[in-house]
Design a protein around this motif. Sequence first.
Motif, PDB file in Angstrom:
ATOM      1  N   ALA A 112       0.834  -1.205   0.000  1.00 49.89           N
ATOM      2  CA  ALA A 112       0.000   0.000   0.000  1.00 49.89           C
ATOM      3  C   ALA A 112       0.868   1.254   0.000  1.00 49.89           C
ATOM      4  O   ALA A 112       0.602   2.220  -0.730  1.00 49.89           O
ATOM      5  N   TYR A 113       1.900   1.242   0.820  1.00 51.16           N
ATOM      6  CA  TYR A 113       2.847   2.357   0.854  1.00 51.16           C
ATOM      7  C   TYR A 113       3.558   2.498  -0.476  1.00 51.16           C
ATOM      8  O   TYR A 113       3.704   3.597  -1.014  1.00 51.16           O
ATOM      9  N   TYR A 114       4.013   1.373  -0.985  1.00 53.14           N
ATOM     10  CA  TYR A 114       4.759   1.370  -2.247  1.00 53.14           C
ATOM     11  C   TYR A 114       3.915   1.946  -3.381  1.00 53.14           C
ATOM     12  O   TYR A 114       4.404   2.746  -4.188  1.00 53.14           O
ATOM     13  N   ASN A 115       2.660   1.550  -3.447  1.00 48.37           N
ATOM     14  CA  ASN A 115       1.785   2.025  -4.520  1.00 48.37           C
ATOM     15  C   ASN A 115       1.591   3.534  -4.464  1.00 48.37           C
ATOM     16  O   ASN A 115       1.616   4.218  -5.495  1.00 48.37           O
ATOM     17  N   ILE A 116       1.384   4.069  -3.260  1.00 46.38           N
ATOM     18  CA  ILE A 116       1.196   5.517  -3.125  1.00 46.38           C
ATOM     19  C   ILE A 116       2.442   6.264  -3.587  1.00 46.38           C
ATOM     20  O   ILE A 116       2.357   7.258  -4.317  1.00 46.38           O
ATOM     21  N   ILE A 117       3.598   5.778  -3.195  1.00 45.54           N
ATOM     22  CA  ILE A 117       4.847   6.452  -3.539  1.00 45.54           C
ATOM     23  C   ILE A 117       5.085   6.449  -5.039  1.00 45.54           C
ATOM     24  O   ILE A 117       5.353   7.497  -5.645  1.00 45.54           O
ATOM     25  N   VAL A 118       5.001   5.279  -5.659  1.00 44.69           N
ATOM     26  CA  VAL A 118       5.356   5.181  -7.075  1.00 44.69           C
ATOM     27  C   VAL A 118       4.277   5.737  -7.997  1.00 44.69           C
ATOM     28  O   VAL A 118       4.568   6.091  -9.150  1.00 44.69           O
ATOM     29  N   ILE A 119       3.038   5.829  -7.520  1.00 43.05           N
ATOM     30  CA  ILE A 119       1.970   6.372  -8.364  1.00 43.05           C
ATOM     31  C   ILE A 119       1.929   7.893  -8.287  1.00 43.05           C
ATOM     32  O   ILE A 119       2.012   8.589  -9.304  1.00 43.05           O
ATOM     33  N   TYR A 120       1.834   8.425  -7.081  1.00 43.95           N
ATOM     34  CA  TYR A 120       1.646   9.866  -6.929  1.00 43.95           C
ATOM     35  C   TYR A 120       2.941  10.661  -7.047  1.00 43.95           C
ATOM     36  O   TYR A 120       2.904  11.863  -7.301  1.00 43.95           O
ATOM     37  N   LEU A 121       4.065   9.993  -6.856  1.00 46.94           N
ATOM     38  CA  LEU A 121       5.353  10.699  -6.931  1.00 46.94           C
ATOM     39  C   LEU A 121       6.226  10.126  -8.041  1.00 46.94           C
ATOM     40  O   LEU A 121       7.456  10.155  -7.945  1.00 46.94           O
ATOM     41  N   HIS A 122       5.598   9.634  -9.091  1.00 48.21           N
ATOM     42  CA  HIS A 122       6.379   9.014 -10.163  1.00 48.21           C
ATOM     43  C   HIS A 122       7.232  10.037 -10.914  1.00 48.21           C
ATOM     44  O   HIS A 122       8.286   9.685 -11.459  1.00 48.21           O
ATOM     45  N   ILE A 123       6.839  11.300 -10.940  1.00 44.66           N
ATOM     46  CA  ILE A 123       7.615  12.308 -11.667  1.00 44.66           C
ATOM     47  C   ILE A 123       8.945  12.603 -10.966  1.00 44.66           C
ATOM     48  O   ILE A 123      10.009  12.485 -11.595  1.00 44.66           O
ATOM     49  N   PRO A 124       8.949  12.988  -9.669  1.00 49.30           N
ATOM     50  CA  PRO A 124      10.256  13.220  -9.030  1.00 49.30           C
ATOM     51  C   PRO A 124      11.107  11.963  -8.937  1.00 49.30           C
ATOM     52  O   PRO A 124      12.334  12.032  -9.021  1.00 49.30           O
ATOM     53  N   LEU A 135       6.149  13.249   0.752  1.00 48.83           N
ATOM     54  CA  LEU A 135       5.539  12.177   1.534  1.00 48.83           C
ATOM     55  C   LEU A 135       5.032  12.669   2.883  1.00 48.83           C
ATOM     56  O   LEU A 135       4.053  12.148   3.416  1.00 48.83           O
ATOM     57  N   ILE A 136       5.685  13.658   3.458  1.00 47.52           N
ATOM     58  CA  ILE A 136       5.306  14.125   4.793  1.00 47.52           C
ATOM     59  C   ILE A 136       4.564  15.459   4.766  1.00 47.52           C
ATOM     60  O   ILE A 136       4.179  15.972   5.822  1.00 47.52           O
ATOM     61  N   SER A 137       4.345  16.019   3.584  1.00 50.45           N
ATOM     62  CA  SER A 137       3.753  17.356   3.488  1.00 50.45           C
ATOM     63  C   SER A 137       2.246  17.367   3.651  1.00 50.45           C
ATOM     64  O   SER A 137       1.649  18.409   3.942  1.00 50.45           O
ATOM     65  N   GLY A 138       1.601  16.210   3.435  1.00 50.05           N
ATOM     66  CA  GLY A 138       0.154  16.165   3.508  1.00 50.05           C
ATOM     67  C   GLY A 138      -0.533  16.712   2.273  1.00 50.05           C
ATOM     68  O   GLY A 138      -1.732  17.020   2.300  1.00 50.05           O
ATOM     69  N   LYS A 139       0.199  16.836   1.175  1.00 49.09           N
ATOM     70  CA  LYS A 139      -0.353  17.386  -0.069  1.00 49.09           C
ATOM     71  C   LYS A 139      -0.839  16.302  -1.034  1.00 49.09           C
ATOM     72  O   LYS A 139      -1.524  16.606  -2.004  1.00 49.09           O
ATOM     73  N   LYS A 192      -2.464  17.622 -13.027  1.00 48.04           N
ATOM     74  CA  LYS A 192      -1.642  18.580 -12.271  1.00 48.04           C
ATOM     75  C   LYS A 192      -1.898  18.471 -10.773  1.00 48.04           C
ATOM     76  O   LYS A 192      -0.953  18.457  -9.967  1.00 48.04           O
ATOM     77  N   ILE A 193      -3.157  18.385 -10.387  1.00 47.02           N
ATOM     78  CA  ILE A 193      -3.485  18.333  -8.962  1.00 47.02           C
ATOM     79  C   ILE A 193      -2.961  17.051  -8.321  1.00 47.02           C
ATOM     80  O   ILE A 193      -2.406  17.068  -7.215  1.00 47.02           O
ATOM     81  N   LEU A 194      -3.111  15.936  -9.015  1.00 44.83           N
ATOM     82  CA  LEU A 194      -2.732  14.644  -8.439  1.00 44.83           C
ATOM     83  C   LEU A 194      -1.234  14.379  -8.485  1.00 44.83           C
ATOM     84  O   LEU A 194      -0.659  13.867  -7.508  1.00 44.83           O
ATOM     85  N   SER A 221       1.316  17.686  -5.754  1.00 44.57           N
ATOM     86  CA  SER A 221       1.627  16.880  -4.569  1.00 44.57           C
ATOM     87  C   SER A 221       3.089  17.003  -4.150  1.00 44.57           C
ATOM     88  O   SER A 221       3.429  16.770  -2.980  1.00 44.57           O
ATOM     89  N   TRP A 222       3.954  17.374  -5.096  1.00 44.41           N
ATOM     90  CA  TRP A 222       5.384  17.467  -4.758  1.00 44.41           C
ATOM     91  C   TRP A 222       6.029  18.797  -5.153  1.00 44.41           C
ATOM     92  O   TRP A 222       7.048  19.178  -4.573  1.00 44.41           O
ATOM     93  N   LEU A 223       5.455  19.511  -6.099  1.00 38.92           N
ATOM     94  CA  LEU A 223       6.055  20.763  -6.551  1.00 38.92           C
ATOM     95  C   LEU A 223       5.511  21.931  -5.719  1.00 38.92           C
ATOM     96  O   LEU A 223       4.645  22.691  -6.152  1.00 38.92           O
TER      97      LEU A 223
END
Length: 340
Positions: free
Chosen positions: A73-85, A138-142, A155-157, A161-163
């Motif tokens: 579950a953690y892995y999926n969130i990281i690689v999906i929502y933060l795939h650009i950075p 990951l810790i920003s809550g965005k 853009k929102i998703l 989330s990271w920029l």
Amino acid sequence: MMYVVLFFLAFSLLLYVLLAGADFGAGIVELFSSKKNQAITKKTIYRVMGPVWEANHIWIIIMIVILWVAFPAYYNIIVIYLHIPLTLMLLGITLRGVAFVFRHYDAYKDKSQILYDWMFKISSLLTPVFLGITFGALISGKIIHTTTPIDYSFKILYIDSWLHTFSILTGFFFAALCAFLSAVLLIGEASYGDKKIYVKKATIATIVVVLFGFITILYGYISKIQFVIDFVSNLYAMTTILISAILLIPLWSSIRKGRRVLSRLFAGSQVLLILIAALTPHYPSILFTTDGGISILDNVAPDSVIKVLGISLLIGGFVILPGLFHLLKSFKMIKILERH
């Protein structure tokens, strides 16, 4: 076996920050040096890190495997929502590796060496920045964790989330930390005449790390980022930061005196204390979305998978750790047992 898996996850994170951080930082130190000092640093980098630099990335591979297998579950969130950075970070690692090899082993010495030099230095800076940005995100809550992504724009998703300022500040903080680790490492690797170069670099890098750390926490607190608010109000985190601040005194003293062993021990202690202060107050919620913290112990793999993974990590640890230590010792990257 869950404790074994969590230990190797934390241990791999610590070693990756220390070893790969010093590796990335070498390019940053070279980037912010005079032309004369760049040539000295370049020569020192290849002598010290050349034979072992690829081994540093084994720790991030172990982290990825552990997250993928044990905490999907953690892995999926990281690689999906933060795939650009993450993609930009991997691109930086690749370009850095290419430049590292060709600017040293290329049979033809021509103007392409200038390109390789800049590719190495810039990628050495941007790679840890994007790694830090990923952690900041990951810790920003965005991050908007949703089962209906069609309701949101790309853009929102996947960008907002990271920029943003907090994650960018976290990225530059990590890059400064890498430069600090590398400068401290190079103090013990340089010749007597060149040692003062890295003593100065380490002193400056220490100040930059402290400033970026303070600015990042201050901005996060003013922006009401829950992770930072909890961090500031946590007694254990603040005690750890106080200990870290106190240790800056012997750290600066050992740096100024060019002490190889003490400076490395204090530098490593700073990294360990930073990780403890950042992760302990929120454990097991190390990832924050717009809906709040998500526990790493939620939706874990079945017990049978955790057991096999734990046994595999124990066996691999007994094989890898002695071999890695021997590798670093053989190429004289580890001189912790030497007096001078």
